[in-house]
Write a protein that holds these residues in place. Sequence first.
Motif, PDB file in Angstrom:
ATOM      1  N   THR A 159      36.916  23.057 -80.324  1.00 11.23           N
ATOM      2  CA  THR A 159      37.697  23.065 -79.091  1.00 11.23           C
ATOM      3  C   THR A 159      37.795  24.475 -78.511  1.00 11.23           C
ATOM      4  O   THR A 159      37.700  24.667 -77.287  1.00 11.23           O
ATOM      5  N   GLU A 160      37.994  25.451 -79.391  1.00  9.96           N
ATOM      6  CA  GLU A 160      38.066  26.837 -78.924  1.00  9.96           C
ATOM      7  C   GLU A 160      36.749  27.283 -78.301  1.00  9.96           C
ATOM      8  O   GLU A 160      36.744  28.021 -77.300  1.00  9.96           O
ATOM      9  N   ALA A 161      35.640  26.820 -78.853  1.00 12.34           N
ATOM     10  CA  ALA A 161      34.333  27.164 -78.288  1.00 12.34           C
ATOM     11  C   ALA A 161      34.171  26.571 -76.896  1.00 12.34           C
ATOM     12  O   ALA A 161      33.617  27.207 -75.983  1.00 12.34           O
ATOM     13  N   ALA A 162      34.658  25.338 -76.712  1.00 10.86           N
ATOM     14  CA  ALA A 162      34.593  24.713 -75.393  1.00 10.86           C
ATOM     15  C   ALA A 162      35.434  25.475 -74.385  1.00 10.86           C
ATOM     16  O   ALA A 162      35.023  25.662 -73.225  1.00 10.86           O
ATOM     17  N   ARG A 163      36.609  25.959 -74.810  1.00 10.39           N
ATOM     18  CA  ARG A 163      37.452  26.749 -73.906  1.00 10.39           C
ATOM     19  C   ARG A 163      36.776  28.077 -73.569  1.00 10.39           C
ATOM     20  O   ARG A 163      36.852  28.545 -72.431  1.00 10.39           O
ATOM     21  N   ASP A 164      36.100  28.681 -74.548  1.00 16.34           N
ATOM     22  CA  ASP A 164      35.401  29.948 -74.304  1.00 16.34           C
ATOM     23  C   ASP A 164      34.249  29.777 -73.322  1.00 16.34           C
ATOM     24  O   ASP A 164      33.886  30.724 -72.609  1.00 16.34           O
ATOM     25  N   CYS A 165      33.690  28.563 -73.290  1.00 14.62           N
ATOM     26  CA  CYS A 165      32.582  28.289 -72.370  1.00 14.62           C
ATOM     27  C   CYS A 165      33.065  27.932 -70.962  1.00 14.62           C
ATOM     28  O   CYS A 165      32.254  27.584 -70.088  1.00 14.62           O
ATOM     29  N   THR A 168      38.316  23.543 -69.047  1.00 14.55           N
ATOM     30  CA  THR A 168      39.766  23.479 -68.923  1.00 14.55           C
ATOM     31  C   THR A 168      40.346  22.748 -70.148  1.00 14.55           C
ATOM     32  O   THR A 168      39.600  22.099 -70.893  1.00 14.55           O
ATOM     33  N   PRO A 169      41.661  22.865 -70.387  1.00 13.44           N
ATOM     34  CA  PRO A 169      42.245  22.128 -71.521  1.00 13.44           C
ATOM     35  C   PRO A 169      41.945  20.631 -71.482  1.00 13.44           C
ATOM     36  O   PRO A 169      41.663  20.029 -72.523  1.00 13.44           O
ATOM     37  N   PHE A 173      39.641  18.561 -74.157  1.00  9.63           N
ATOM     38  CA  PHE A 173      40.165  17.394 -74.869  1.00  9.63           C
ATOM     39  C   PHE A 173      39.280  16.173 -74.647  1.00  9.63           C
ATOM     40  O   PHE A 173      38.946  15.459 -75.597  1.00  9.63           O
ATOM     41  N   ARG A 174      38.866  15.943 -73.383  1.00 12.99           N
ATOM     42  CA  ARG A 174      38.119  14.731 -73.062  1.00 12.99           C
ATOM     43  C   ARG A 174      36.690  14.752 -73.622  1.00 12.99           C
ATOM     44  O   ARG A 174      36.179  13.724 -74.065  1.00 12.99           O
ATOM     45  N   ARG A 175      36.056  15.924 -73.635  1.00 16.34           N
ATOM     46  CA  ARG A 175      34.650  15.993 -74.018  1.00 16.34           C
ATOM     47  C   ARG A 175      34.419  16.433 -75.463  1.00 16.34           C
ATOM     48  O   ARG A 175      33.329  16.225 -75.991  1.00 16.34           O
ATOM     49  N   VAL A 176      35.432  17.047 -76.084  1.00 18.31           N
ATOM     50  CA  VAL A 176      35.253  17.530 -77.456  1.00 18.31           C
ATOM     51  C   VAL A 176      36.224  16.850 -78.416  1.00 18.31           C
ATOM     52  O   VAL A 176      35.812  16.190 -79.373  1.00 18.31           O
ATOM     53  N   THR A 177      37.524  17.012 -78.142  1.00 16.87           N
ATOM     54  CA  THR A 177      38.530  16.506 -79.080  1.00 16.87           C
ATOM     55  C   THR A 177      38.537  14.985 -79.155  1.00 16.87           C
ATOM     56  O   THR A 177      38.517  14.411 -80.256  1.00 16.87           O
ATOM     57  N   LEU A 180      35.762  13.292 -81.117  1.00 14.72           N
ATOM     58  CA  LEU A 180      35.866  13.557 -82.549  1.00 14.72           C
ATOM     59  C   LEU A 180      36.959  12.720 -83.207  1.00 14.72           C
ATOM     60  O   LEU A 180      36.829  12.326 -84.377  1.00 14.72           O
ATOM     61  N   ILE A 181      38.037  12.481 -82.484  1.00 15.55           N
ATOM     62  CA  ILE A 181      39.144  11.705 -83.070  1.00 15.55           C
ATOM     63  C   ILE A 181      39.069  10.223 -82.706  1.00 15.55           C
ATOM     64  O   ILE A 181      39.964   9.457 -83.084  1.00 15.55           O
ATOM     65  N   MET A 182      38.027   9.812 -81.990  1.00 14.85           N
ATOM     66  CA  MET A 182      37.929   8.425 -81.543  1.00 14.85           C
ATOM     67  C   MET A 182      38.022   7.412 -82.683  1.00 14.85           C
ATOM     68  O   MET A 182      38.673   6.360 -82.527  1.00 14.85           O
TER      69      MET A 182
END
Length: 258
Positions: A159-165, A168-169, A173-177, A180-182
């Motif tokens: 998630t931190e890598a996605a924010r660094d790229c 937005t929060p 969440f929608r594309r990474v988190t 993964l938690i689905m």
Amino acid sequence: MPKFRQSLWLTLAAVLVYAFLYVPLAIVVMYSFNDSRLNAEWVGFTLDWYRVLFADEEMLRAAGNSLIIALVSSAVSTVLGTMAGFALHRYKIRTLQILVLTPIAIPEILVGVSLLIFFVMLNITLGMLSVMLAHIAFSLGFVAIVVRSRLSGMDESLTEAARDCGATPWQAFRRVTLPLIMPGVVAGALMAFTLSIDDFVITFFTAGANTQTLPLQIYSMIKIAVTPEVNAVSTLLMALTLILIVIASKLSPNAFRS
């Protein structure tokens, strides 16, 4: 030798406990195929009671009500429970944990009475809506536990890598988190559906006089006599519950270890 005897006694105790739990269920399944209106003795094999069951309009109507309530309540509680699980994982606030998890620890009869008083105070007519709201309030905590368990095993660096790229929060969440938690979200939804479709105590207090669900219909039938039709519907409900539990455990095997 003492260790062998201790192991033998533990094994015997485990067998007796599991027999006490599952032998009555096996008898219910077996007698749903009994060719007799009485459950006193085995007469012969038949599928007639399942044919009677599927021709019973009251039972089918109650099953339809239970299915609608379970689908709606599980969908809403999954969304709210996922947000609650994410909040529990992100913010270590004790008050939030108490608010989310308390409905799980409180006895169902107390939850049912409390919700009944709450609906009466708000002048909400008891029926399908009140049952849905009650099931949502009850199931939300279970979904939150499963989702939080899944989040605790996730690598936060993704998630931190996605924010660094530049995400937005919400995008992170929608594309990474969320992907993964689905499995945990789906497992929570199946658990909420299972809890809703076979709930009796809370439904008994919040359904009102004109709303009949499958557990309430079964209860009204066994007050007269336990016919093989009751055994048949109990067998189908048991099979559905076990299937959903197995799917949920496969999707999120560590749900209750956190």
